[in-house]
Design a protein around this motif. Structure first.
Motif, PDB file in Angstrom:
ATOM      1  N   SER A 160       3.310   5.772  -2.838  1.00  0.00           N
ATOM      2  CA  SER A 160       4.534   6.462  -3.233  1.00  0.00           C
ATOM      3  C   SER A 160       4.635   6.554  -4.749  1.00  0.00           C
ATOM      4  O   SER A 160       5.007   7.583  -5.297  1.00  0.00           O
ATOM      5  CB  SER A 160       5.740   5.722  -2.658  1.00  0.00           C
ATOM      6  OG  SER A 160       6.922   6.301  -3.122  1.00  0.00           O
ATOM      7  N   ALA A 161       4.269   5.478  -5.432  1.00  0.00           N
ATOM      8  CA  ALA A 161       4.307   5.482  -6.900  1.00  0.00           C
ATOM      9  C   ALA A 161       3.278   6.455  -7.466  1.00  0.00           C
ATOM     10  O   ALA A 161       3.553   7.174  -8.423  1.00  0.00           O
ATOM     11  CB  ALA A 161       4.062   4.080  -7.429  1.00  0.00           C
ATOM     12  N   SER A 162       2.092   6.496  -6.883  1.00  0.00           N
ATOM     13  CA  SER A 162       1.068   7.409  -7.396  1.00  0.00           C
ATOM     14  C   SER A 162       1.447   8.860  -7.107  1.00  0.00           C
ATOM     15  O   SER A 162       1.170   9.735  -7.910  1.00  0.00           O
ATOM     16  CB  SER A 162      -0.297   7.078  -6.799  1.00  0.00           C
ATOM     17  OG  SER A 162      -0.298   7.316  -5.415  1.00  0.00           O
ATOM     18  N   ASP A 163       2.107   9.118  -5.978  1.00  0.00           N
ATOM     19  CA  ASP A 163       2.560  10.475  -5.686  1.00  0.00           C
ATOM     20  C   ASP A 163       3.662  10.902  -6.648  1.00  0.00           C
ATOM     21  O   ASP A 163       3.693  12.043  -7.097  1.00  0.00           O
ATOM     22  CB  ASP A 163       3.074  10.574  -4.252  1.00  0.00           C
ATOM     23  CG  ASP A 163       1.945  10.552  -3.231  1.00  0.00           C
ATOM     24  OD1 ASP A 163       0.775  10.717  -3.635  1.00  0.00           O
ATOM     25  OD2 ASP A 163       2.239  10.367  -2.029  1.00  0.00           O
TER      26      ASP A 163
ATOM     27  N   VAL B   9       4.432  14.896  -7.119  1.00  0.00           N
ATOM     28  CA  VAL B   9       4.475  15.378  -5.754  1.00  0.00           C
ATOM     29  C   VAL B   9       5.680  14.768  -5.074  1.00  0.00           C
ATOM     30  O   VAL B   9       5.910  13.557  -5.126  1.00  0.00           O
ATOM     31  CB  VAL B   9       3.198  14.977  -4.980  1.00  0.00           C
ATOM     32  CG1 VAL B   9       3.274  15.414  -3.536  1.00  0.00           C
ATOM     33  CG2 VAL B   9       1.988  15.557  -5.670  1.00  0.00           C
ATOM     34  N   GLU B  10       6.491  15.635  -4.469  1.00  0.00           N
ATOM     35  CA  GLU B  10       7.653  15.125  -3.747  1.00  0.00           C
ATOM     36  C   GLU B  10       7.289  14.913  -2.289  1.00  0.00           C
ATOM     37  O   GLU B  10       6.611  15.741  -1.680  1.00  0.00           O
ATOM     38  CB  GLU B  10       8.815  16.123  -3.827  1.00  0.00           C
ATOM     39  CG  GLU B  10       9.524  16.083  -5.142  1.00  0.00           C
ATOM     40  CD  GLU B  10      10.786  16.933  -5.087  1.00  0.00           C
ATOM     41  OE1 GLU B  10      11.381  17.047  -3.998  1.00  0.00           O
ATOM     42  OE2 GLU B  10      11.128  17.484  -6.118  1.00  0.00           O
TER      43      GLU B  10
ATOM     44  N   ARG C 198       0.835  -1.206   0.000  1.00  0.00           N
ATOM     45  CA  ARG C 198       0.000   0.000   0.000  1.00  0.00           C
ATOM     46  C   ARG C 198       0.867   1.253   0.000  1.00  0.00           C
ATOM     47  O   ARG C 198       0.621   2.196  -0.757  1.00  0.00           O
ATOM     48  CB  ARG C 198      -0.925  -0.006   1.216  1.00  0.00           C
ATOM     49  CG  ARG C 198      -1.916   1.138   1.210  1.00  0.00           C
ATOM     50  CD  ARG C 198      -2.979   1.008   2.293  1.00  0.00           C
ATOM     51  NE  ARG C 198      -2.579   0.264   3.462  1.00  0.00           N
ATOM     52  CZ  ARG C 198      -2.188   0.799   4.613  1.00  0.00           C
ATOM     53  NH1 ARG C 198      -2.140   2.100   4.750  1.00  0.00           N
ATOM     54  NH2 ARG C 198      -1.854   0.043   5.634  1.00  0.00           N
ATOM     55  N   LEU C 199       1.914   1.256   0.830  1.00  0.00           N
ATOM     56  CA  LEU C 199       2.800   2.415   0.881  1.00  0.00           C
ATOM     57  C   LEU C 199       3.563   2.586  -0.432  1.00  0.00           C
ATOM     58  O   LEU C 199       3.765   3.710  -0.893  1.00  0.00           O
ATOM     59  CB  LEU C 199       3.773   2.292   2.048  1.00  0.00           C
ATOM     60  CG  LEU C 199       3.159   2.429   3.442  1.00  0.00           C
ATOM     61  CD1 LEU C 199       4.187   2.130   4.506  1.00  0.00           C
ATOM     62  CD2 LEU C 199       2.574   3.819   3.630  1.00  0.00           C
TER      63      LEU C 199
END
Length: 110
Positions: free
Chosen positions: A99-102, A107-108, A94-95
């Motif tokens: 992280s991949a979608s951000d 988005v950093e 999930r994380l």
């Protein structure tokens, strides 16, 4: 697997370990009763007589229950470990997906 089910599996594991410990202590106490004292020798004889009347030897029942509770403790601890591992794997995935979608959105994260 939710945190509540992890807590539940931990409680089952702890309870089965506690039952196994009580059964082991009872078995050890029963074995100590079979010691050299004449008073201690009379106790198992009385227990054996009452067990023979009922058809079951107490030492056999105690030994069987200790083995069964030990097996239950091992299985419940293995299940708890597996559930914990699965929970960590799902959380990691999930994380990683967050992280991949951000990063796809530019988005950093700090």
């Amino acid at each position: 697997m939710t945190d509540a089910s992890l807590r539940r599996s931990w409680l089952v594991s702890a309870a089965s370990l506690a039952l196994w410990a009580v059964s082991t202590v009872s078995l050890l106490c029963y074995i100590v009763v079979l010691g050299p004292s004449s008073v201690q020798r009379q106790v198992p004889e009385r227990l054996s007589r009452s067990a023979l009347e009922s058809g079951v030897e107490p030492l056999v029942v105690l030994l069987g229950s200790t083995v069964a509770l030990g097996a239950l403790a091992v299985v419940s601890l293995l299940y708890y470990s597996y559930a914990q591992w699965r929970h960590v794997q799902r959380r990691r995935r999930r994380l990683e997906s967050e992280s991949a979608s951000d990063s796809d959105l530019g988005v950093e994260r700090t």
